[in-house]
Design a protein around this motif. Structure first.
Motif, short mmCIF file in Angstrom:
data_model
loop_
_atom_site.label_atom_id
_atom_site.label_comp_id
_atom_site.label_asym_id
_atom_site.label_seq_id
_atom_site.Cartn_x
_atom_site.Cartn_y
_atom_site.Cartn_z
N VAL A 38 1.06 -1.00 0.06
CA VAL A 38 0.15 0.59 -0.44
C VAL A 38 0.92 1.21 0.15
O VAL A 38 0.76 2.03 -0.78
N SER A 39 1.75 1.42 0.79
CA SER A 39 2.85 2.58 1.04
C SER A 39 3.50 2.54 0.09
O SER A 39 3.38 3.56 -0.84
N LEU A 40 4.25 1.56 -0.94
CA LEU A 40 4.80 1.37 -2.28
C LEU A 40 3.85 2.28 -3.10
O LEU A 40 4.76 2.51 -4.07
N ILE A 41 2.54 1.33 -3.54
CA ILE A 41 1.61 2.10 -4.11
C ILE A 41 1.50 3.90 -4.63
O ILE A 41 1.58 4.29 -4.98
N LEU A 42 0.84 3.69 -3.21
CA LEU A 42 0.84 5.55 -3.16
C LEU A 42 1.76 5.72 -3.54
O LEU A 42 1.51 7.30 -4.22
N GLN A 69 -3.70 -7.44 -6.54
CA GLN A 69 -5.37 -7.48 -5.32
C GLN A 69 -4.87 -5.96 -4.61
O GLN A 69 -5.60 -5.61 -4.46
N THR A 70 -3.58 -5.88 -4.95
CA THR A 70 -3.75 -4.84 -3.68
C THR A 70 -4.22 -3.44 -4.27
O THR A 70 -4.62 -1.99 -3.40
N LEU A 71 -4.13 -3.43 -5.87
CA LEU A 71 -4.71 -1.87 -6.24
C LEU A 71 -6.24 -2.29 -6.28
O LEU A 71 -7.28 -1.24 -6.14
N ARG A 72 -6.96 -3.11 -6.29
CA ARG A 72 -8.07 -3.41 -7.00
C ARG A 72 -9.28 -3.05 -4.83
O ARG A 72 -9.58 -2.23 -5.17
N SER A 73 -7.89 -3.35 -4.12
CA SER A 73 -8.59 -3.20 -1.88
C SER A 73 -8.18 -1.29 -2.18
O SER A 73 -8.82 -0.80 -1.77
N LEU A 74 -7.86 -1.04 -3.48
CA LEU A 74 -7.34 0.84 -2.72
C LEU A 74 -8.53 1.06 -3.78
O LEU A 74 -8.89 1.97 -3.31
N LEU A 79 -9.39 5.39 -2.65
CA LEU A 79 -7.83 5.66 -2.76
C LEU A 79 -7.63 6.27 -3.59
O LEU A 79 -6.44 6.81 -4.33
N VAL A 80 -7.97 5.03 -4.81
CA VAL A 80 -6.95 5.23 -6.34
C VAL A 80 -8.18 4.82 -7.84
O VAL A 80 -9.28 4.06 -6.88
#
Lengths: 132, 132
Positions: A38-42, A69-74, A79-80
């Motif tokens: 999450v921190s790295l993607i944001l 998976q993380t992008l879907r969650s965000l 958030l995204v």
DNA sequence: CTGGATCCTTACCGATACTG
DNA sequence: CAGTATCGGTAAGGATCCAG
């Protein structure tokens, strides 16, 4: 009764939600935010929209599964945002939402803290491991 | 050659370490910091030293195992200090170190962000889940 | 290029029992 | 009180294959 500003609502929320309480929804949110991906993607999206493949390249070592998976969650958490361009081949861009941008400074801070203090931490670890 | 200040060293470290790189030590540190128990423990220590049992009570729902394990990790990384008072029964206090205190504002921010924006996130989730 | 689906191997973590 | 040690279920997450 005066109109309640966004700041007022947040102030009230600060009283209404408490992550120290196990069942508080904010605890669950804190859990999902406490994720390295999450921190790295944001932070990777700080400069503007990025393609899926660009994110994968920037965040070295992330598996396809975890990135998606993380992008879907965000995206689900607002958030995204995800923008699909139906070209051939297809192109997908991810971008911070307004809400995501309010979280960005914090996530950037963690990443920078880790980079700035890793040597201090390594020193502390060596000291700790050498005791007894 | 001028003496290098702590700030200078951190500035240099920011260039030397990059959490986007899979094998960079700062990536591993970022992983350990990206833990809900870490943020909850550090913020719980914001007001000063706390006994083990106080921490367990403050951070509702944390298991003995996770509390101890996370505290050990934080102690090893130099973020928290452990003080044992050999009374009967024994008393153990945990306190933020100087290094830990530099991380505290960030961890407090995450927790507060989660509490302040959980409703926005819940709204976004509902919207997302209702799309087809 | 951007994923979805599956398998399969960890490693996390709660529950429980025991100790100085 | 403040742990340590062990067991076992579960879920995270990497690898691989396939598809629009």
């Amino acid at each position: 009764m005066p109109t309640q500003s966004a700041a007022d609502r947040r102030a009230a929320a600060r009283l209404a939600y408490d992550a120290y309480i196990a069942k508080c929804p904010s605890r669950q949110l804190l859990s999902t935010l406490s994720d390295k991906w999450v921190s790295l993607i944001l932070t990777a999206l700080a400069g503007g929209a990025q393609r899926y493949s660009d994110l994968a390249r920037t965040i070295a070592g992330v598996s396809q599964k975890m990135l998606t998976q993380t992008l879907r969650s965000l995206e689900r958490d607002g958030l995204v945002s995800r923008t699909l361009t139906p070209s051939v081949p297809v192109r997908v861009d991810y971008e911070l939402t307004d809400l995501g941008r309010t979280l960005l400074p914090i996530m950037a801070s963690i990443k920078e803290w880790a980079e700035a203090h890793i040597e201090d931490v390594q020193t502390a670890r060596t000291r700790y491991d050498n005791l007894t």
